[in-house]
Design an enzyme around this catalytic site. Structure first.
Site, PDB file in Angstrom:
ATOM      1  CG  ASP A  48     -13.494   6.433  -1.508  1.00 17.64           C
ATOM      2  OD1 ASP A  48     -13.586   6.335  -0.253  1.00 17.64           O
ATOM      3  OD2 ASP A  48     -12.164   6.343  -2.450  1.00 17.64           O
TER       4      ASP A  48
ATOM      5  NE  ARG B 264      -3.832   0.716   1.529  1.00 17.78           N
ATOM      6  CZ  ARG B 264      -4.907   0.624   2.587  1.00 17.78           C
ATOM      7  NH1 ARG B 264      -4.971   1.651   3.403  1.00 17.78           N
ATOM      8  NH2 ARG B 264      -6.010   0.165   2.082  1.00 17.78           N
TER       9      ARG B 264
ATOM     10  CD  GLN C 140     -13.508  -1.725  -1.259  1.00 20.22           C
ATOM     11  OE1 GLN C 140     -12.720  -1.647   0.249  1.00 20.22           O
ATOM     12  NE2 GLN C 140     -14.748  -2.334  -1.008  1.00 20.22           N
TER      13      GLN C 140
ATOM     14  NE  ARG D  60     -10.363  -5.413  -0.592  1.00 21.74           N
ATOM     15  CZ  ARG D  60      -9.635  -4.498   0.051  1.00 21.74           C
ATOM     16  NH1 ARG D  60     -10.299  -3.764   0.797  1.00 21.74           N
ATOM     17  NH2 ARG D  60      -8.376  -4.570  -0.045  1.00 21.74           N
TER      18      ARG D  60
ATOM     19  CB  CYS E  82     -13.883   1.315  -0.606  1.00 22.96           C
ATOM     20  SG  CYS E  82     -13.651   3.496  -0.567  1.00 22.96           S
TER      21      CYS E  82
ATOM     22  CG  HIS F 132      -7.998   0.334  -3.158  1.00 27.47           C
ATOM     23  ND1 HIS F 132      -7.092  -0.977  -2.282  1.00 27.47           N
ATOM     24  CD2 HIS F 132      -9.206   0.275  -2.331  1.00 27.47           C
ATOM     25  CE1 HIS F 132      -7.737  -1.575  -1.554  1.00 27.47           C
ATOM     26  NE2 HIS F 132      -8.735  -0.811  -0.980  1.00 27.47           N
TER      27      HIS F 132
END
Ligand code: CP
Ligand code: NVA
Length: 314
Positions: free
Chosen positions: A233, A111, A141, A301, A273, A138
């Site tokens: 988001d 990440r 996700q 996930r 998310c 991402h």
């Protein structure tokens, strides 16, 4: 986002952008995730004796826990490298980190801030590198979200999804992965916060191939008209904290609330998310309503990332 999109990677042994896989390979991945979820015992031991390094430059709840649990449930092991205080590349070049890690581990989950850090990790290691969120994408996700949508609606082709808010990493991954599934995606952002044009043009090109559709708008009401899912988001992503006041002002009319849902299909669902901010991008009424499938997304996930690990490491 401020960063510049890199061209889609061709490497098939890494997941750096989410654009590595064709529509057919994306379909296979979704099938595998469904099987992993339905028959987890079948995959126990699939990563026995395999180890992954998890390098995180930004905080995480879902991604870290779902990767650590997923790897362990496949019989593998993981080592968490906390770079949330010292950034990757500060103590030594990213290439040297990658070369060292690939002597000990079978994969790297990272990440990061810069997409370029992921390319540097991939270019300097001979083990798969998985994007666990960057400033641009991402993908873990995004794949989990289309798996969740497929579970809910049975079919992604022609499914109408609206993304309302910032044209950020999450928006980019919904566009790039959604275009591979034949979904119809409308994005509504304030002017100046549109998704990166190169991500949009690749998604439009892919949508022509899959008979999907990508539309960019500024009106949230127009974007959600007749859609079956509304996705949002955070307005301020990790790393943009200095801009939070100006962003709160720019996005004030982009909140997902019951009024906005009155323009969508009657049984439209809500997606996020997470982490979410009630009273900012979404109201508590929507977030905590039966429409909300945010914790199904979070659960998936785990199953999707196990499918990604099985695909890249086996
Ligand atoms: N959605 C997501 O990636 O959550 P975390 O930031 O908690 O990992
Ligand atoms: N856009 C958000 C996603 C968090 C999972 C961020 O980058 O902070």
């Amino acid at each position: 986002m401020n960063a510049t999109a890199t061209s889609p990677a061709i490497r098939t042994n890494d997941l750096l952008t989410g654009m590595e896989w064709s529509p057919a390979q994306t379909r296979e991945l979704l099938h595998l995730a469904a099987d992993v979820k339905a028959r987890p015992d079948r995959y126990r031991g699939a990563l026995a004796g395999r180890f992954l390094a998890l390098i995180f430059e930004k905080p995480s709840l879902r991604t870290r826990v779902s990767f650590e649990v997923g790897i362990a449930s496949l019989g593998g092991g993981s080592v968490f490298l906390d770079h949330t205080v010292s950034h990757l590349g500060e103590r030594e070049p990213v290439g040297d980190v990658a070369k060292s890690l690939s002597r000990w581990v079978n994969g790297i989950v990272a990440r990061v801030f810069k997409q370029e850090s992921l390319s540097q990790l991939a270019d300097n290691s001979n083990v798969p590198v998985i994007n666990a969120l960057s400033d641009l994408y991402h993908p873990c996700q995004g794949f989990a979200d289309f798996f969740t949508l497929e579970e809910r609606f049975g079919n992604l082709r022609g499914l109408k999804i609206a993304y309302v808010g910032d044209g950020n990493n999450m928006c980019h991954s919904l566009l790039s992965i959604g275009s591979r599934t034949g979904a119809h995606i409308r994005v509504a952002t304030p002017p100046g916060y549109e998704p990166d044009p190169s991500v949009v043009s690749e998604a439009k090109r892919m949508a022509r191939e899959t008979r999907g559709k990508i539309e960019l708008l500024h009106s949230p009401e127009e974007a959600v008209a007749d859609t079956q899912a509304i996705y949002t988001d955070v307005w301020t992503s990790m790393g943009q904290e200095d801009e939070s006041a100006s962003r709160a002002a720019a996005f004030a009319d982009y909140q997902v609330n019951d009024k906005l849902f009155s323009h969508a299909a009657a049984d439209a669902i809500f997606m996020h998310c997470l982490p979410a901010h009630r009273r900012a991008e979404v109201t508590a009424e929507v977030m905590d309503s039966p429409r909300s499938i945010v914790f199904e997304q979070a659960e998936n996930r785990l199953h999707m990332q196990k499918a990604i690990l099985l695909t890249l490491l086996n």
